[in-house]
Design an enzyme around this catalytic site. Structure first.
Site, PDB file in Angstrom:
ATOM      1  N   TYR A 124      59.119 123.411  77.640  1.00 50.56           N
ATOM      2  CA  TYR A 124      60.561 122.919  77.286  1.00 50.56           C
ATOM      3  C   TYR A 124      61.062 123.255  76.124  1.00 50.56           C
ATOM      4  O   TYR A 124      60.797 123.263  75.250  1.00 50.56           O
ATOM      5  CB  TYR A 124      60.284 121.308  77.315  1.00 50.56           C
ATOM      6  CG  TYR A 124      61.548 120.569  77.322  1.00 50.56           C
ATOM      7  CD1 TYR A 124      62.160 120.124  78.462  1.00 50.56           C
ATOM      8  CD2 TYR A 124      62.204 120.457  75.869  1.00 50.56           C
ATOM      9  CE1 TYR A 124      63.577 119.705  78.297  1.00 50.56           C
ATOM     10  CE2 TYR A 124      63.585 119.699  76.009  1.00 50.56           C
ATOM     11  CZ  TYR A 124      64.268 119.374  77.008  1.00 50.56           C
ATOM     12  OH  TYR A 124      65.388 118.698  76.916  1.00 50.56           O
ATOM     13  N   GLN A 186      64.419 114.314  82.816  1.00 47.10           N
ATOM     14  CA  GLN A 186      64.169 114.889  84.233  1.00 47.10           C
ATOM     15  C   GLN A 186      63.439 116.140  84.329  1.00 47.10           C
ATOM     16  O   GLN A 186      62.658 116.521  85.285  1.00 47.10           O
ATOM     17  CB  GLN A 186      65.551 115.144  84.981  1.00 47.10           C
ATOM     18  CG  GLN A 186      66.523 115.895  84.356  1.00 47.10           C
ATOM     19  CD  GLN A 186      67.371 115.460  83.361  1.00 47.10           C
ATOM     20  OE1 GLN A 186      67.207 114.222  82.613  1.00 47.10           O
ATOM     21  NE2 GLN A 186      68.438 115.695  83.101  1.00 47.10           N
ATOM     22  N   ASN A 209      63.821 115.816  71.794  1.00 47.88           N
ATOM     23  CA  ASN A 209      64.060 114.535  71.268  1.00 47.88           C
ATOM     24  C   ASN A 209      63.175 113.214  71.559  1.00 47.88           C
ATOM     25  O   ASN A 209      62.026 113.654  72.477  1.00 47.88           O
ATOM     26  CB  ASN A 209      65.717 114.097  71.605  1.00 47.88           C
ATOM     27  CG  ASN A 209      65.833 113.608  73.062  1.00 47.88           C
ATOM     28  OD1 ASN A 209      64.847 113.388  73.801  1.00 47.88           O
ATOM     29  ND2 ASN A 209      66.917 114.117  73.532  1.00 47.88           N
ATOM     30  N   SER A 233      62.054 116.902  64.049  1.00 47.66           N
ATOM     31  CA  SER A 233      61.679 117.633  62.940  1.00 47.66           C
ATOM     32  C   SER A 233      61.617 116.878  61.455  1.00 47.66           C
ATOM     33  O   SER A 233      62.196 116.104  61.249  1.00 47.66           O
ATOM     34  CB  SER A 233      62.319 118.700  62.800  1.00 47.66           C
ATOM     35  OG  SER A 233      62.070 119.762  62.060  1.00 47.66           O
ATOM     36  N   HIS A 258      68.635 119.857  61.870  1.00 49.68           N
ATOM     37  CA  HIS A 258      67.931 119.944  63.019  1.00 49.68           C
ATOM     38  C   HIS A 258      68.721 118.964  64.077  1.00 49.68           C
ATOM     39  O   HIS A 258      68.816 119.034  65.116  1.00 49.68           O
ATOM     40  CB  HIS A 258      66.578 119.749  63.304  1.00 49.68           C
ATOM     41  CG  HIS A 258      65.712 121.214  63.084  1.00 49.68           C
ATOM     42  ND1 HIS A 258      66.065 121.876  64.342  1.00 49.68           N
ATOM     43  CD2 HIS A 258      65.000 121.999  62.496  1.00 49.68           C
ATOM     44  CE1 HIS A 258      65.222 123.243  64.185  1.00 49.68           C
ATOM     45  NE2 HIS A 258      64.713 122.988  63.057  1.00 49.68           N
ATOM     46  N   HIS A 323      56.064 119.984  58.517  1.00 52.60           N
ATOM     47  CA  HIS A 323      56.021 121.266  57.555  1.00 52.60           C
ATOM     48  C   HIS A 323      55.740 120.676  56.221  1.00 52.60           C
ATOM     49  O   HIS A 323      56.292 119.714  55.636  1.00 52.60           O
ATOM     50  CB  HIS A 323      57.491 121.716  57.635  1.00 52.60           C
ATOM     51  CG  HIS A 323      57.943 122.338  59.002  1.00 52.60           C
ATOM     52  ND1 HIS A 323      58.658 121.338  59.905  1.00 52.60           N
ATOM     53  CD2 HIS A 323      57.666 123.253  59.918  1.00 52.60           C
ATOM     54  CE1 HIS A 323      59.050 122.109  60.967  1.00 52.60           C
ATOM     55  NE2 HIS A 323      58.494 123.124  61.018  1.00 52.60           N
ATOM     56  N   ASP A 356      59.658 129.264  61.319  1.00 53.12           N
ATOM     57  CA  ASP A 356      60.430 128.669  62.378  1.00 53.12           C
ATOM     58  C   ASP A 356      60.701 129.945  63.266  1.00 53.12           C
ATOM     59  O   ASP A 356      60.863 129.848  64.381  1.00 53.12           O
ATOM     60  CB  ASP A 356      61.826 128.256  61.720  1.00 53.12           C
ATOM     61  CG  ASP A 356      61.575 126.747  61.986  1.00 53.12           C
ATOM     62  OD1 ASP A 356      60.475 126.140  62.137  1.00 53.12           O
ATOM     63  OD2 ASP A 356      62.351 125.930  61.352  1.00 53.12           O
ATOM     64  N   GLU A 410      16.900 105.907  80.555  1.00 52.78           N
ATOM     65  CA  GLU A 410      18.425 105.395  80.786  1.00 52.78           C
ATOM     66  C   GLU A 410      18.453 104.661  82.159  1.00 52.78           C
ATOM     67  O   GLU A 410      19.217 104.146  82.592  1.00 52.78           O
ATOM     68  CB  GLU A 410      19.226 106.300  80.883  1.00 52.78           C
ATOM     69  CG  GLU A 410      19.441 106.978  79.360  1.00 52.78           C
ATOM     70  CD  GLU A 410      20.778 108.051  79.295  1.00 52.78           C
ATOM     71  OE1 GLU A 410      21.142 108.195  78.238  1.00 52.78           O
ATOM     72  OE2 GLU A 410      21.146 108.548  80.143  1.00 52.78           O
TER      73      GLU A 410
END
Length: 427
Positions: A124, A186, A209, A233, A258, A323, A356, A410
């Site tokens: 993604y 989606q 997000n 972030s 960001h 970070h 980054d 057992e």
């Protein structure tokens, strides 16, 4: 930025809260989208793309013609920069390869471990206000090194139904097998269930997000693994008077830009230094193109003074930053004793921006305190460890009785019988 001096330990949990919604706040929305994509496939994906991205698509998949057009739109300087970053990322991740582990645990009993690639992975890549083509390098490069057969990339289109040329160029360069014009909830749902166009994958990678983060977490309920629950972030800097206030301010703002839900924190043992950084943040913020976004994130951010390094380190480990920048005279103390951080940047000339983009380490990292139990993405993230064993006649004689005794204790008689039959056959 809010300034806090010598916070009481009982107040740390409140002080270190992230500016994020709870899962319960948005899970209902995410689940609704999941259900529709599962039932309707591409039709639901297109409907939500129109709703959220304002784009009406003829084709979800990016064509070879679009990729060729993107190559022409990316200038040579940027292409060279991307290639430099790709080379460094390849070097660092290729060095993470491990050999087969083989051991004979007892005479006649051989055990070994080998790694196999995850066959189908989904990446993604956020678009929106900042098309993160750098994230493709961080995900597709190790996916290829691992040997993943199918690498599916999803990224939201703009209103014209196009994906940023740099994203297309980088995806093609890094060997992505299928690029889809879809973002948000989606996209994660489509890769979870599969649609007529978008393949079902076994593991989903990439930041997003809060809605994407919850969607990824929900995907795990349907048998799809994720890299980590990575959300907005964040950056924490520890610095003293040996640091450069302008450098520190620039690092804080680099993460603040960001998104409005990002968070940055400075911890220092110097009140004077905190004042200098605050002044530099104000100066640098005023000229940033994304100053409105950064300004909103700064409202979520803090300048914290503590009296000594031990207390500073305790707060940092409690926070577990994505970070972590160390700019102090006694840097070795922090480097040796930090236990909860996604990625660590050491010294005045090691900006977080290096990680980054181009130093070689991976920037897909755990946020929201998950650095306490999650690693950042690495080569092994795209692989599975499989164990093997082979037992000889001598070996089953050596361990057979131990297995029989344990199985009987057992109450698992069939387990015991599987060994007993073999032992009797050797008499």
């Amino acid at each position: 930025m809010k300034k806090i001096y010598n916070p009481n330990r009982k107040d740390w949990s409140k002080l270190l809260e992230r500016p994020t919604q709870t899962v319960a706040d948005i899970e209902a929305t995410v689940l609704n989208v999941f259900n529709e994509v599962k039932l309707e496939g591409d039709a639901a994906v297109n409907r939500y793309t129109q709703k959220f991205d304002k784009a009406i698509l003829k084709n979800i998949l990016v064509s070879s013609i679009e990729i060729e057009e993107a190559k022409q739109l990316v200038n040579d300087e940027l292409k060279n920069a991307i290639q430099t970053a790709k080379s460094n990322i390849e070097k660092f991740h290729a060095a993470q390869k491990t050999e087969k582990v083989f051991v004979e645990t007892i005479d006649g009993v051989s055990c070994w471990q080998e790694k196999r690639p995850i066959q189908k992975v989904g990446l993604y890549i956020p678009g929106g206000t900042a098309p993160l083509f750098s994230t493709i390098l961080m995900l597709a490069v190790p996916a290829n090194l691992a040997g993943c057969q199918e690498i599916v990339l999803c990224s939201p289109p703009n209103k014209e139904g196009k994906i940023n040329p740099a994203i297309l160029y980088t995806a093609n360069l890094c060997g992505v097998t299928k690029i889809c014009k879809v973002g948000g909830i989606q996209a994660v749902a489509a890769m979870t269930f599969g649609t007529e166009t978008i393949p079902h994958v076994y593991k989903i990678f990439g930041p997003g997000n809060q809605f994407v983060t919850v969607a990824k977490q929900l995907a795990t309920k349907f048998g799809v693994a994720i890299d980590m629950p990575a959300g907005p972030s964040e950056l924490l800097v520890v610095a003293d008077d040996t640091a450069d206030a302008s450098f520190v301010a620039s690092d804080l703002l680099s993460q603040a830009e960001h998104g409005k839900d990002s968070q940055v924190i400075l911890i220092s043992t110097s009140k004077d230094f905190i004042e200098k950084v605050e002044d530099q943040v104000d100066k640098q913020l005023s000229v940033l193109p994304r100053k409105e976004i950064a300004r909103a994130a700064i409202q979520n951010s803090k300048l914290i003074y503590v009296s000594n390094d031990q207390e500073a380190l305790d707060i940092i480990n409690e926070y577990g930053p994505e970070h972590f920048i160390v700019c102090v005279e006694n840097e070795e103390y922090y480097v040796q004793n930090i236990v909860n951080a996604g990625s660590v940047f050491i010294g005045n000339y090691t900006p977080e921006s290096a990680g980054d983009y181009a130093s070689g380490t991976n920037h897909t990292l755990p946020t929201n305190g998950y650095a306490k139990q999650y690693s950042g993405v690495n080569l092994d993230s795209f692989m599975k460890s499989m164990t093997f064993q082979k037992i000889s006649k001598k070996g089953i004689k050596n361990i057979g009785n131990a297995i029989e005794l344990m199985a009987e204790a057992e109450g698992l008689q069939a387990h015991k019988n599987a060994v007993t039959l073999r032992l009797e056959s050797l008499k």
